[in-house]
Design a protein around this motif. Structure first.
Motif, PDB file in Angstrom:
ATOM      1  N   ARG A 204       0.838  -1.190   0.000  1.00 50.82           N
ATOM      2  CA  ARG A 204       0.000   0.000   0.000  1.00 50.82           C
ATOM      3  C   ARG A 204       0.879   1.248   0.000  1.00 50.82           C
ATOM      4  O   ARG A 204       1.976   1.251   0.575  1.00 50.82           O
ATOM      5  CB  ARG A 204      -0.907   0.042   1.246  1.00 50.82           C
ATOM      6  CG  ARG A 204      -1.890  -1.095   1.364  1.00 50.82           C
ATOM      7  CD  ARG A 204      -3.010  -0.983   0.345  1.00 50.82           C
ATOM      8  NE  ARG A 204      -4.020  -2.006   0.553  1.00 50.82           N
ATOM      9  CZ  ARG A 204      -3.960  -3.230   0.031  1.00 50.82           C
ATOM     10  NH1 ARG A 204      -2.926  -3.571  -0.738  1.00 50.82           N
ATOM     11  NH2 ARG A 204      -4.918  -4.117   0.262  1.00 50.82           N
TER      12      ARG A 204
ATOM     13  N   ALA B 109      -1.055   5.884   3.878  1.00 54.09           N
ATOM     14  CA  ALA B 109      -2.355   6.571   3.848  1.00 54.09           C
ATOM     15  C   ALA B 109      -2.232   8.081   3.944  1.00 54.09           C
ATOM     16  O   ALA B 109      -3.122   8.806   3.480  1.00 54.09           O
ATOM     17  CB  ALA B 109      -3.242   6.044   4.969  1.00 54.09           C
ATOM     18  N   ASP B 110      -1.140   8.599   4.546  1.00 52.74           N
ATOM     19  CA  ASP B 110      -1.018  10.041   4.708  1.00 52.74           C
ATOM     20  C   ASP B 110      -0.474  10.725   3.456  1.00 52.74           C
ATOM     21  O   ASP B 110      -0.348  11.949   3.419  1.00 52.74           O
ATOM     22  CB  ASP B 110      -0.127  10.376   5.904  1.00 52.74           C
ATOM     23  CG  ASP B 110       1.266   9.774   5.782  1.00 52.74           C
ATOM     24  OD1 ASP B 110       1.430   8.820   4.984  1.00 52.74           O
ATOM     25  OD2 ASP B 110       2.184  10.258   6.472  1.00 52.74           O
TER      26      ASP B 110
END
Length: 643
Positions: A600, A603-604
């Motif tokens: 991934r 997320a930030d």
């Protein structure tokens, strides 16, 4: 970006296909059958004519097959070329009637509960069906070609309505290639007319398609429902296709081939700086890169927005508090690039977009605005030059704004009293100002335009009589772009290179069509220019590949994607060999930043929603594509260069 809809074959969609147990009747290549299909054709042993609602058995075609008729014959010359011609018609009096003719490696034909007929996977076929909309009933002519999981509803998508109760001639051709694939083509015309229209793909001008892996036209299939008719079916060996001639390429840079990545997840300079070692595991020669503003601590990989990207604000009128870009906005990006440890990525391009973020109409006569645009472009060029990038990727797509099209501009009060000639002259002036500012920061720059002369010709092609004529430019939505490009050519320095990125090759895969696209830019695009000598010296041809074409991307099952790894290698090789050696691969959901399903992006870090990984097999496909291009170049007498 423009997209094409996906037509799943009726059998796969509705789940009523029944496998056939044995081979069909054998026939010879001088097979010829005339007369309407008004009753079941003679028995074809082992061929299933399958129905949904009201199904009355399987196996051989019999008189009990309801109101759908058809047959299939096995070619005695499998593995050789074939041409199938027929006439088809649908009636205005029978709802949902349909007729299909197809070449297929399978022994199955299908029909559904709406009387539609189709063929199964791996086929090359044309069907004419009755449809309806708010304006009434009409005939839709569609073509599907060799994909194991999705057919392509192409003619209905682009060509509009056909006439009911009218005979159409259709022609399918397929030729085996040395690499084990088939080169295929589909054509149609109203019966009694002379000229055939190519039907294989989305844009006018495409003539061929490389049929999907596993395609071998071993069988001929015909099927009709009540109210539809087929006659004059004829099958024979196809005449050889026209030989492909590849022009001697003009160098884009100092390298034989350049493959670039540009996507929704294009990195900014900070992300590229921090993750270059991982990114360079993918065998690209360079990437598109964004200039972030404000520059985030961990960077960004979100391209398809003007948020946080200076390149999307170059043409803005009121962004950044009514002022031009200033050096302090770009210094962090320059520092990122100067301190990035590049090893493989030697051809990076800084992104700039002609997006009007805060107004809807370009005012070509606003001197203050255009002075700001020129200064902003200069600073983007400064990032490219001082950051060691090869050039600027310039996307002039209008994204809903009125910029390059006189039909939209003249509707705005800004242009009351202005003539088309007056506006064209001003647009050309702005092109000179634009590139002069860029060259001030970056002499000898390379400018890769995603849309240029090919885009204009594509619009003009919608009016066949107006193809490539400059006197029709006032009628089309990119008609002012050639004037701007003339300004680029005449005011840029002698070593500046302007590359037409030919975005329309999203929908091309066959070598003959890539070669035709290149000739089109060189021979017809030049007719749109008032500075042809400069055009010959400075213009190059690149091509585009749309990785998740048709919005299909299943990384866990690559064979379900339109571009399988093998097919990507094939089309990349064709594109590199036929143009001047530059190809940019565009993607939306797939991101080359991820190579495993469980990986991934943090997320930030700003990123598009729903991005998916790209399996390693596609990385190998890039290398395989280069090798194919080398082989094609050698085959056409273009010796390898030292780089």
């Amino acid at each position: 970006m423009l997209r094409i809809c996906i037509w799943l074959t009726w059998a796969a969609l509705l789940g009523f296909l029944v496998a056939a147990p044995a081979a069909a009747q054998t026939w010879t290549d001088d097979f010829d059958r005339s007369g309407p299909v008004s009753r079941p054709w003679e028995k074809a042993d082992g061929v299933a004519i399958v129905e949904g609602s009201g199904f009355r058995g399987s196996g051989a075609v019999t008189g009990d097959a309801g109101d759908r008729y058809g047959g299939m014959w096995r070619r005695s010359a499998s593995g050789k070329s074939v041409e199938l011609t027929a006439r088809i018609r649908v009636s205005s009096t029978t709802e949902q009637s349909g007729a299909v003719v197809a070449l297929s490696p399978t022994t199955q034909v299908a029909a559904d509960q709406y009387h539609h007929v189709g063929v199964t996977n791996y086929d090359l076929g044309v069907r004419l069906i009755q449809r309806s909309d708010n304006n009434g009933n009409y005939a839709a002519l569609q073509v599907t070609y060799g994909h194991p999981f999705c057919g392509q509803s192409l003619l209905n998508y682009r060509r509009g309505r056909r006439d009911l109760d009218t005979w159409y001639d259709v022609k399918l051709q397929a030729w085996p290639s040395d690499d084990g694939t088939y080169l295929a083509s589909a054509w149609y015309r109203p019966s009694g007319t002379h000229d055939w229209t190519a039907a294989v793909d989305k844009w006018p001008g495409n003539r061929h398609v490389v049929a999907y892996e596993g395609f071998d036209p071993a069988y001929v299939a015909v099927a009709v429902s009540q109210g539809a008719f087929i006659d004059h079916v004829s099958v024979k060996p196809a005449d050889p296709p026209s030989p492909v001639s590849l022009s001697q390429p003009e160098p884009v840079n100092d390298y034989r081939f350049t493959v670039l990545s540009y996507s929704w997840s294009t990195p900014d300079t900070k992300y590229l700086h921090d993750n270059v070692a991982e990114m360079e595991k993918t065998p690209f020669d360079g990437v598109a890169v964004q200039v972030g503003h404000p520059r985030l601590p961990d960077g960004s990989v979100w391209s398809n927005t003007d948020r946080d990207n200076l390149g999307w604000k170059v043409f803005s009128k009121h962004q950044l508090y009514d002022r031009r870009f200033t050096r302090d906005l770009i210094d962090p990006a320059i520092d990122d690039l100067e301190t990035t440890a590049f090893h493989r990525f030697r051809s990076n391009y800084v992104v700039m977009v002609s997006h009007l973020t805060d107004v809807r109409t370009m005012d070509w006569f606003d001197d203050v605005w255009w002075a700001n645009i020129a200064e902003n472009a200069k600073l983007i060029a400064t990032v490219a030059r001082e950051g060691g990038c090869e050039g600027i990727l310039f996307d002039p797509e209008m994204y809903g704004c009125a910029i390059w099209g006189w039909p939209k501009l003249r509707e705005d009060p800004l242009y009351n009293g202005r003539s088309y000639d007056e506006v064209t002259t001003k647009v050309r002036q702005r092109g000179r100002e634009f590139v002069s500012a860029i060259n001030e920061a970056y002499p000898d720059v390379r400018i890769l335009l995603l849309h240029a002369w090919d885009t204009v010709m594509r619009r003009a092609a919608r009016d066949r009589e107006g193809l490539n004529r400059k006197d029709t430019l006032h009628e089309i939505d990119y008609g002012l772009l050639p004037a701007f490009l003339d300004g680029l050519l005449e005011a840029s320095d002698d070593r500046t290179v302007v590359i037409d990125g030919v975005e329309t090759t999203y929908w091309v895969n066959a070598l003959p069509d890539f070669a035709a696209k290149a000739r089109g830019v060189r021979e017809d695009g030049i007719k749109l220019s008032d500075v042809p000598d400069l055009f010959r010296r400075k213009v190059r041809v690149g091509f585009a590949i749309y990785l998740d074409r048709d919005q299909r991307w299943d990384p866990s099952s690559p064979q379900r994607n339109y571009w399988t790894p093998g097919r990507l290698a094939l089309v990349l090789g064709n594109a590199l060999a036929a143009g001047d050696g530059l190809v940019w691969i565009y993607s939306e959901r797939p991101t080359w930043l991820l190579d495993l399903e469980d990986k991934r992006i943090p997320a930030d870090i700003p990123q598009p929603a729903g991005v998916k990984f790209v399996p390693d097999a596609y990385r190998q496909a890039l290398d395989d594509g280069r090798r194919r291009a080398e082989a094609l170049r050698r085959q056409h007498g273009h010796a390898a260069e030292p780089h």
